[in-house]
Design an enzyme around this catalytic site. Structure first.
Site, PDB file in Angstrom:
ATOM      1  N   ARG A 260      20.292   4.893   3.088  1.00  0.00           N
ATOM      2  CA  ARG A 260      21.075   4.150   4.075  1.00  0.00           C
ATOM      3  C   ARG A 260      21.104   4.909   5.387  1.00  0.00           C
ATOM      4  NH1 ARG A 260      26.106   1.880   0.306  1.00  0.00           N
ATOM      5  NH2 ARG A 260      24.707   0.925  -1.237  1.00  0.00           N
ATOM      6  N   ARG A 275      28.902  11.065   1.833  1.00  0.00           N
ATOM      7  CA  ARG A 275      28.192   9.985   2.535  1.00  0.00           C
ATOM      8  C   ARG A 275      26.854  10.509   3.031  1.00  0.00           C
ATOM      9  NH1 ARG A 275      30.215   5.326   4.356  1.00  0.00           N
ATOM     10  NH2 ARG A 275      32.320   6.066   3.920  1.00  0.00           N
ATOM     11  N   GLU A 347      36.081   5.674  -3.202  1.00  0.00           N
ATOM     12  CA  GLU A 347      35.230   4.686  -3.863  1.00  0.00           C
ATOM     13  C   GLU A 347      34.083   5.353  -4.629  1.00  0.00           C
ATOM     14  OE1 GLU A 347      33.469   1.831  -1.191  1.00  0.00           O
ATOM     15  OE2 GLU A 347      31.888   1.375  -2.641  1.00  0.00           O
ATOM     16  N   SER A 350      31.448  -0.282  -6.873  1.00  0.00           N
ATOM     17  CA  SER A 350      31.814  -1.531  -6.240  1.00  0.00           C
ATOM     18  C   SER A 350      31.126  -2.621  -7.045  1.00  0.00           C
ATOM     19  CB  SER A 350      31.299  -1.501  -4.799  1.00  0.00           C
ATOM     20  OG  SER A 350      31.828  -2.569  -4.068  1.00  0.00           O
ATOM     21  N   ARG A 389      28.524  10.720  -6.027  1.00  0.00           N
ATOM     22  CA  ARG A 389      29.982  10.761  -5.926  1.00  0.00           C
ATOM     23  C   ARG A 389      30.619  11.126  -7.262  1.00  0.00           C
ATOM     24  NH1 ARG A 389      31.874   6.097  -1.565  1.00  0.00           N
ATOM     25  NH2 ARG A 389      30.782   7.054   0.195  1.00  0.00           N
TER      26      ARG A 389
END
Length: 425
Positions: A260, A275, A347, A350, A389
RNA sequence: GGAGGGAUGGCAGAGCGGUUGAAUGCACUGGUCUUGAAAACCAGCAAGGGUGCAAGCCCUUCCGGGGUUCGAAUCCCCGUCCCUCCGCCA
């Protein structure tokens, strides 16, 4: 992609749905365009019908030796107007497609109102934060102290938002991924898939990352893209296919790298590996009938939760509010894991149900048993879990006063029996 | 990088200028037969769209676009994708 027919029949509901997404009403404009298109289409089809009729008559006339000249003239004159109308029709259709492909999915009724993550609603929690009799460190401090996590070298190699892990931390990440995949395949009925991480624009259109979110993607100079999530590869497995009802639901899982650009998140979560531009994720994708999708959503979320429970990590499940729910989703549960170092839930998964939104873009259908025709399938996707994560979560939750990290029970078989990671291991 | 071959219904696979929306096989659906099933036999079976209360009628689609022709799945041009061989390489 929404169903134009549905918009036509429920323009008010459509505008209400847009309003929940904080978008301006569009039904009037779309209906006008639709009206225009259908009018043109009817006109075109009438002309085509006449042309076809005349063409056949020409054949007959010639065969029986009659004079076909007037008919030939008629067809010739019809030809230009038909071609013009065909071109107009194509133009209108592509305009309509462009417009519709930019409209977000309709939220389910039970998605809470709200603008951002502050309005998300907690559904349930599991476990409790570990009681530590020392000040917990963040994962990157722990990793650096162990000498197994190096952001400086990564920056030298690749720039910001990359990390080099090594030794037992690197192995721990690999162990986590293997553990997750094993649970999903051996106990939850998912089929393991090892898909390409480079895909064509078409695939990204199918899952609705394109055309709207191109800036978030890494694009290669071949015109292809790196996947931002294996949802793209896995969901597009059924692109342009007609399945039988008996084969549904299909459940896929994959362990892949994701890429990303993180455009627009400058300054956010810059420390550590929370991130990154590149990260590992175990993804789950389900392809279901419309009747199955809601239950499948709960099931999938449960599969993700189960991983955390076995790792004995504390978490909470929130349902995303309208403003926080992604473009292609009808409803999303986020799972947030407790990070002692940050003193916060973050998070880690999801899980979204997309209804027929992606299926319509992909032309992914199935034949219902005992009924005619085809229907669009429903698609769901969820992380099970974000591996990077999860690594962070394990490190922070299992950290000891001396900076070592206990290896969760379920991971030990994947770590050659290792019980604890310290600088010496 | 060089040289070729190809893209047809859920799948496989014919067709190569004229009722071909498309043979045939498989799959699927219904029926006959059977105690039941299988087999066999008979029949049905593309998708998308327009119009209509409906039955139905009509249009489009043989990868996409353009062209030739009275007429194209079939011929020509452009594009996209797939494959094979050679070279290079993990």
């Amino acid at each position: 992609m929404l169903d134009l027919k549905w918009i036509r029949e429920n323009p008010d509901a459509f505008d209400v749905a847009l309003a929940r997404r904080k978008a301006e009403p569009m039904s009037e404009m779309i209906l006008q365009m639709d009206e225009k298109k259908r009018h043109l289409q009817t006109e075109l089809q009438t002309a085509q019908a006449r042309r076809n009729e005349a063409a056949k008559a020409i054949g007959k006339a010639k065969a029986s030796g009659e004079d076909a000249e007037p008919l030939i003239k008629e067809v010739a004159s019809l030809k230009t107007s038909v071609q013009q109308m065909e071109a107009d029709d194509r133009e209108l259709s592509s305009q309509m497609d462009e417009l519709l492909s930019g409209i977000p999915n309709i939220l389910k009724d039970d998605v809470p109102v709200g603008v951002d993550e502050a309005d998300n609603i907690e559904v349930r929690t599991f476990g409790s934060a570990p009681t530590l009799d020392f000040a917990p460190k963040e994962h990157y401090e722990l990793g650096a102290d162990l000498g197994m996590m190096d952001f400086e070298t990564a920056a030298k190699l690749s720039g910001s938002r990359f990390v080099v892990t090594s030794g037992k931390i690197a192995r721990l990440e690999r162990a986590l991924a293997a553990f997750m995949i094993d649970v999903h395949t051996e106990e939850k009925g998912y089929l393991e898939v090892s898909p390409p991480v480079i895909v064509r624009g078409n695939a990204l259109y199918g899952t609705s990352q394109l055309p709207k979110f191109e800036e978030d993607l890494y694009k290669l100079d071949t015109g292809s893209y790196l996947i931002p999530t294996a949802e793209v590869s896995l969901t597009n497995l059924v692109n342009d296919t007609i399945l039988t009802e008996a084969e549904l639901p299909l459940r896929y899982t994959a362990h892949t790298l994701c890429f990303r650009s993180e455009a627009g998140s400058a300054g956010k979560d810059t420390a550590g590996m929370l991130r990154q531009h590149q990260f590992a994720k175990v993804e789950m994708v389900s392809i279901t009938t419309p009747e199955q999708s809601e239950e499948e959503h709960e099931r999938m979320t449960g599969c993700a939760e189960d991983i955390l429970q076995r790792l004995e990590l504390s978490y909470r499940v929130v349902v995303l509010c309208a403003g926080d729910t992604g473009f292609g989703a009808r409803k999303t549960y986020d799972i947030e894991v407790w990070l002692p170092g940050q003193d916060a839930y973050r998070e880690i998964s999801s899980c979204s149900v997309c209804g027929d939104f992606q299926a319509r873009r992909m032309k992914a259908r199935y034949r219902p048993e005992g009924a005619k025709g085809t229907r669009f399938v429903h698609t769901l996707n969820g992380s099970g879990l974000a591996v990077g994560r999860t690594l962070i979560a394990v490190m922070e939750n299992y950290q000891q006063a001396d900076g070592s990290i206990l290896v969760p029970e379920v991971l030990r078989p994947y770590m050659g029996g290792l019980e604890s990671i310290s600088a010496e291991t």
